[in-house]
Enzyme design. Structure first.
Site, PDB file in Angstrom:
ATOM      1  N   LYS A  72       0.846  -1.199   0.000  1.00  0.00           N
ATOM      2  CA  LYS A  72       0.000   0.000   0.000  1.00  0.00           C
ATOM      3  C   LYS A  72       0.883   1.252   0.000  1.00  0.00           C
ATOM      4  O   LYS A  72       1.937   1.261   0.644  1.00  0.00           O
ATOM      5  CB  LYS A  72      -0.913  -0.040   1.239  1.00  0.00           C
ATOM      6  CG  LYS A  72      -1.969   1.058   1.306  1.00  0.00           C
ATOM      7  CD  LYS A  72      -2.870   0.857   2.523  1.00  0.00           C
ATOM      8  CE  LYS A  72      -3.945   1.911   2.648  1.00  0.00           C
ATOM      9  NZ  LYS A  72      -4.820   1.687   3.825  1.00  0.00           N
ATOM     10  N   SER A 106      -9.804   1.542   2.888  1.00  0.00           N
ATOM     11  CA  SER A 106      -8.925   2.336   2.052  1.00  0.00           C
ATOM     12  C   SER A 106      -7.851   1.519   1.321  1.00  0.00           C
ATOM     13  O   SER A 106      -7.261   2.012   0.366  1.00  0.00           O
ATOM     14  CB  SER A 106      -8.228   3.416   2.892  1.00  0.00           C
ATOM     15  OG  SER A 106      -7.397   2.830   3.871  1.00  0.00           O
ATOM     16  N   SER A 118      -9.953  -0.859   7.081  1.00  0.00           N
ATOM     17  CA  SER A 118      -9.392  -0.703   5.735  1.00  0.00           C
ATOM     18  C   SER A 118      -8.667  -1.900   5.148  1.00  0.00           C
ATOM     19  O   SER A 118      -8.339  -1.882   3.969  1.00  0.00           O
ATOM     20  CB  SER A 118      -8.450   0.495   5.701  1.00  0.00           C
ATOM     21  OG  SER A 118      -9.198   1.660   5.601  1.00  0.00           O
TER      22      SER A 118
HETATM   23  N1  GLN Z   1     -13.158   3.743   6.265  1.00  0.00           N
HETATM   24  C1  GLN Z   1     -12.602   4.173   7.507  1.00  0.00           C
HETATM   25  C2  GLN Z   1     -12.252   5.645   7.417  1.00  0.00           C
HETATM   26  O1  GLN Z   1     -12.525   6.220   6.438  1.00  0.00           O
HETATM   27  C3  GLN Z   1     -11.435   3.348   7.864  1.00  0.00           C
HETATM   28  C4  GLN Z   1     -10.176   3.751   7.204  1.00  0.00           C
HETATM   29  C5  GLN Z   1      -9.011   2.886   7.582  1.00  0.00           C
HETATM   30  O2  GLN Z   1      -9.148   1.837   8.215  1.00  0.00           O
HETATM   31  N2  GLN Z   1      -7.848   3.369   7.224  1.00  0.00           N
HETATM   32  O3  GLN Z   1     -11.715   6.221   8.313  1.00  0.00           O
END
Ligand code: GLN
Length: 446
Positions: free
Chosen positions: A52, A127, A151
């Site tokens: 990532k 994400s 995410s």
């Molecule tokens: N979707 C969640 C957010 O927008 C989690 C993001 C993540 O785990 N990095 O914060």
């Protein structure tokens, strides 16, 4: 292997778009160096991995999918990167994500949209959407993502692969761009539980450069996998079966329960009464921490710098206005607000108290049960553009994954059948540092 995966990447990337930077020359050079070495080959000897784009790999870009960091090249390796390379892994490139890991669909990337390999009209989740899509599209067998509120697990579920959010403190974050420091963890992703356990074994462990890492010995999860579910006590939270859960997803969970019982486990419905407050606490705590962590992007130290500025304030504000996308700005404003004088106690301090109560609630359940299960998400992958106008609908994707980060416990998402052509995911949560327990459970029901 590296050459054939690079051709695979050429073939599927125009459709899927999982990568931000494919490192062709570097990965071929690494593969050649690996071939030339006749010594010990390592646990990941010659295996290609995707990373990532918020995890530093020396000499590669680390943009966090933000215009702010376009062209920024990491000067050092994250500990997890060092660890996989020490075991012979070959890094094929950096993967797309929501900007600074804020989002649930990878649509917040400043550079491109990644599509779900099972249905190109749908999102891969986020994400870590690039990390999940690359594994699902067979561009890499293994990848690393990060999980602050879901995410790794949510995109794993949307793309039909496996992903783990480890216990807070089990895996080093050194070299990982911080979002919510009391929630962030690096998470491994793979096609099956055995591969996932292997990658987890490699990256777990104490790191003197990340003081939140725990000093426990790394057990070698992949060598201790077992499949026995007899006598296992499993809990399902009533609160995870309520409003918002799509009917097909509920049905799928009921089928899982039947299988577990068949295999000798007992399954009880329990209460996690505070679950309803998890999402609110999460968006306060994570945004507060993000507003502080992202203060380092000031136009002086990293990446973007606005041209022809009047003075230092103009430099800060124009660099940040031009560099950050709308979701990142939203989180910074929300976080700054809940930390400001007069609101700190009403929001931030209260959210911390709620977090403590949620942690206690989970601890009490885990004194009686070995695992809590739930769907990973209330629905399968949604269409590109479907939730971009409705921010709350987007946030609601995380209702089942966020409590895990709030409680600091480990959880794995594994594929659990399909609804039409769309994969569904089963989330298995365990007590602190019981990665082995949930991996075994996942291995048994996979
Ligand atoms: N979707 C969640 C957010 O927008 C989690 C993001 C993540 O785990 N990095 O914060």
């Amino acid at each position: 292997i590296v050459e054939s995966l690079l051709s695979r990447i050429d073939a599927v990337e125009p459709k899927v778009g999982a990568f931000l930077h494919v490192e062709r020359e570097k990965s071929i050079a690494a593969a050649k160096a690996y071939d030339a070495k006749k010594g010990p080959q390592g646990l990941l000897g010659g295996i290609p991995v995707g990373i990532k784009d918020n995890i530093s790999v020396k000499g590669m870009q680390n943009t966090c999918a933000s215009k702010f960091l376009e062209g920024y090249v990491a000067p050092y390796d994250a500990t997890v990167v060092e660890k996989i390379q020490n075991e012979g892994a070959i890094i094929l490139g950096k993967l797309n994500m929501d900007e600074f890991a804020m989002g649930s669909s990878t649509e917040n990337s400043a550079f491109k949209i990644t599509r779900n390999p099972h249905d190109l009209e749908r999102v891969p989740g986020g994400s870590s959407g690039g990390s999940a899509a690359a594994v699902a599209a067979q561009e890499v067998p293994l990848s690393l993502g990060t999980d602050t509120g879901g995410s790794v697990r949510q995109p794993a579920s949307f793309c039909g692969i496996v992903g783990l959010k480890p216990t807070y403190g089990n895996i080093s974050r050194y070299g990982v761009t911080a979002f919510g420091s009391t929630l962030d963890q690096v998470g491994p992703m793979a096609r099956d539980v055995k591969d996932l356990a292997l990658l987890t074994s490699v990256i777990t462990g104490k790191d003197s450069r990340d003081f939140t890492t725990n000093p426990l010995e790394t057990p070698g999860y992949h060598t201790h996998l077992s499949k026995d579910l007899r006598g296992k006590k499993v809990a399902i939270a009533r609160e995870f079966l309520g409003e918002g859960l799509q009917e097909g997803v509920r049905k799928n969970l009921m089928e899982v329960i039947a299988v577990l019982k068949e295999q000798g486990a007992t399954v009880d419905i329990i209460d996690l009464k505070l679950s309803d407050y998890s999402l609110a606490a999460y968006y306060i705590i994570s945004s507060a921490e993000a507003s502080s962590n992202l203060a380092r992007f000031d136009g002086v130290r990293y990446g973007k710098r606005a041209d022809e500025v009047k003075d230092i304030l103009d430099l800060y504000s124009r660099s940040r206005s031009e560099g950050f996308g709308p979701e990142v700005k939203r989180r910074i404003m929300l976080g700054t607000y809940v930390l400001s004088a007069g609101y700190y106690d009403a929001y931030y301090a209260k959210a911390l108290k709620v977090r403590k109560l949620i942690q206690d609630e989970y601890r009490a359940i885990f004194s009686q049960y070995e695992a809590i299960i739930s769907p990973t998400t209330p629905t399968p992958a949604f269409k590109v553009g479907e939730n971009t106008e409705d921010i709350l609908a987007m946030y609601l994707n995380d209702v089942y994954t966020v409590p895990v980060n709030i409680a600091g416990i480990p959880a794995v998402s594994i594929p659990s059948g399909k609804l039409g052509n769309l994969p569904l995911g089963l989330q298995i949560m365990g007590k602190h540092f019981d990665e082995q327990g949930i991996l075994n459970f996942a291995y048994a029901v996979e």
